[in-house]
Motif scaffolding. Sequence first.
Motif, short mmCIF file in Angstrom:
data_model
loop_
_atom_site.label_atom_id
_atom_site.label_comp_id
_atom_site.label_asym_id
_atom_site.label_seq_id
_atom_site.Cartn_x
_atom_site.Cartn_y
_atom_site.Cartn_z
N THR A 124 0.80 -1.07 0.14
CA THR A 124 0.04 -0.06 0.03
C THR A 124 0.80 1.23 0.14
N THR A 125 2.22 1.13 0.34
CA THR A 125 3.02 2.24 0.33
C THR A 125 3.09 2.70 -1.20
N GLN A 126 3.07 2.17 -2.32
CA GLN A 126 3.26 2.46 -3.62
C GLN A 126 2.36 1.94 -4.36
N LEU A 127 1.21 1.30 -4.20
CA LEU A 127 0.29 0.95 -5.42
C LEU A 127 -0.71 2.30 -5.28
N GLY A 128 -0.91 3.00 -4.24
CA GLY A 128 -1.81 4.08 -4.39
C GLY A 128 -1.14 5.17 -5.31
N ARG A 129 0.29 5.15 -5.24
CA ARG A 129 0.92 6.09 -6.18
C ARG A 129 0.85 5.60 -7.56
N PRO A 132 13.34 1.97 -3.48
CA PRO A 132 14.37 1.60 -2.23
C PRO A 132 13.63 1.63 -1.15
N GLY A 133 12.71 2.55 -0.92
CA GLY A 133 12.12 3.06 0.56
C GLY A 133 11.28 1.82 0.73
N MET A 134 10.65 1.20 -0.29
CA MET A 134 9.31 0.16 0.06
C MET A 134 10.37 -1.24 0.33
N ALA A 135 11.42 -1.41 -0.45
CA ALA A 135 12.23 -2.47 -0.18
C ALA A 135 12.71 -2.62 1.23
N SER A 136 13.42 -1.67 1.72
CA SER A 136 13.81 -1.23 3.21
C SER A 136 12.60 -1.63 4.17
N LEU A 137 11.65 -0.87 3.93
CA LEU A 137 10.31 -1.10 4.95
C LEU A 137 9.95 -2.83 4.79
N GLY A 138 10.00 -3.15 3.66
CA GLY A 138 9.58 -4.64 3.73
C GLY A 138 10.53 -5.41 4.40
N SER A 139 11.88 -5.15 4.10
CA SER A 139 12.69 -5.96 4.77
C SER A 139 12.73 -5.81 6.34
N ALA A 140 12.23 -4.57 6.71
CA ALA A 140 12.46 -4.43 8.06
C ALA A 140 11.18 -5.17 8.74
N LEU A 141 9.98 -5.12 7.93
CA LEU A 141 8.72 -5.74 8.65
C LEU A 141 8.71 -7.27 8.43
N PHE A 193 17.55 2.63 8.20
CA PHE A 193 18.19 2.82 6.82
C PHE A 193 17.03 3.39 5.85
N MET A 194 15.90 2.97 6.07
CA MET A 194 14.75 3.46 5.27
C MET A 194 14.54 4.96 5.49
N ILE A 195 14.71 5.26 6.78
CA ILE A 195 14.68 6.72 6.98
C ILE A 195 15.63 7.77 6.38
N TYR A 196 16.91 7.03 6.38
CA TYR A 196 18.22 7.59 5.64
C TYR A 196 17.70 7.76 4.12
N ILE A 197 17.25 6.72 3.51
CA ILE A 197 16.74 6.74 2.11
C ILE A 197 16.01 7.76 1.74
N GLU A 198 14.85 8.02 2.78
CA GLU A 198 13.64 8.79 2.61
C GLU A 198 14.10 10.38 2.42
N THR A 199 15.36 10.65 3.21
CA THR A 199 15.66 11.87 3.32
C THR A 199 16.44 12.33 1.75
N ARG A 200 16.57 11.45 1.08
CA ARG A 200 17.44 11.61 -0.27
C ARG A 200 16.97 11.54 -1.48
N VAL A 201 15.71 10.57 -1.58
CA VAL A 201 15.00 10.20 -2.84
C VAL A 201 14.04 11.42 -3.24
N LYS A 202 13.76 11.74 -4.46
CA LYS A 202 12.89 12.74 -4.93
C LYS A 202 11.51 12.48 -4.60
N LYS A 203 11.08 11.22 -4.59
CA LYS A 203 9.78 10.93 -4.25
C LYS A 203 9.57 9.99 -3.25
N PRO A 204 9.76 10.39 -1.93
CA PRO A 204 9.70 9.31 -0.81
C PRO A 204 8.46 8.67 -0.52
#
Length: 474
Positions: free
Chosen positions: A58-63, A194-203, A235-246
């Motif tokens: 649901t993090t990306q499929l709405g987008r 990348p954000g979705m992958a890191s969140l998925g790995s964590a969960l 790591f996900m939080i770090y990624i989210e500060t650097r991608v154009k569309k977090p």
Amino acid sequence: MDKYSRLIISLLLAVLMGAVDSTIVLLALPTITDNLKTELSASIWIILIYLLVIAVGTTQLGRLGDIIARKNIFILGISIFTIGSALCGASANIDELISFRLIQGIGTSMVQSNSGAIIADNFQPNKRGRVYGYTSVGYNAGAMLGIVLGGIITTFIGWRYIFYINVPIGIFAIYYGIKYINRSEPVSNKLDLPGMASLGSALILISYAAVDISTYGIRTFNMVLIGIGIVMVMFMIYIETRVKKPLLPLKVFRIKILSYSLFASFFQSLGFLAVVFIIIMYLQGIRGLTPFDSALLLLPGYLIGSVLGPYFGKLADRIGSRIPATVGLLMMAVSILIYTTLTVNSSLYIILIASAITGTGSSMFYPANNSAVMANSPKELYGMSSGFLRTLANIGMLGSFVISISIASLSVPRSVAFEVFAGVGKLVGGVSLSFMVGIHYSLYVSMVITLIGAILSFSRGREERKAIETMAKT
């Protein structure tokens, strides 16, 4: 029946199926475990894989619905879910069933992440609360209905039909969706893989550790998994500060009502959904009720919530979401407080009273809060906001699973509590008295978390729906 009524039916059927299947396996789990000749620690992934895929998807499929057109993703989601349901019913072994549940989860995440945005596309801001009231029946009463249906279908027909039943309903929902949902105009957006992958790995790591703790207790292996999972979150939080569309653009947090509404939803799911698991453990493990009878005892309150949801949604359209949503959360906290009075010999009428209060509170919170999210989201972020709302709720549901198992089993072996939760074990004598202590601890934690949600809900501030509608027209 006019076009908009048919549109609501399509949305309701779609979200209802997804919500029902988040819990319908629960009471069928012992039967599935025995029929497929597997271990309980493996079959529990039939539940977890579905919730994990939804939480991440649901993090990306709405987008993706923003980019391609929400109607297309929504219809495709129902189709994938329906096919996945048929495959689940035909599964020959536990590996196949878990894999096909993953397919179901992909379809559900497409539906959940786009349904709120579809409502925003098709209804004016001052009309959405009532529609969210109807769809909240699907999201929230559906989860409870799944428990009851799982017991009925498994007992009288067979566990495979808890999946087969989705096929005709899915076909009907596809037809209505194709015919009556308006096609939205695609907007510029970009996926955050990348954000979705890191969140998925964590969960996944944290969920696997939780199952391991529930089965074997705390040990080095599961502590390491949790530690790596926490690192992945950072790591996900770090990624989210650097991608154009977090996953969630930072500018959204500048919209106070929107951000507070999103996190109110998270804390509500994290705190309150655990209560359902805890009370079922109490009814099965201490009072000796069958899983089916336990679910029936909780059902009246959820029926109340289903009936009242549209009316409180309409109220939120008139006065804004702050008061209905906050009062709803406070009522849920009161119901948890009532549950803390349970003993090994309490009258079961306490369950009925608390459940009725719960149903009323949920009918106030869900439509009002969902409406606040979409009414205060910029149009170009409808899909993202709808998807992130469901993501937070689903992550909260996963967290609730951990809370209900881990804290409630503080005073008895975790493997025993796990068996009680799955419906394959019961407690007697002094062990039941000890387990009550763990149940009370868990309920107190859930009440505190729910109250945090209420504070966030009240702190969102006052909104003027008429003003929002005027802005939408200009």
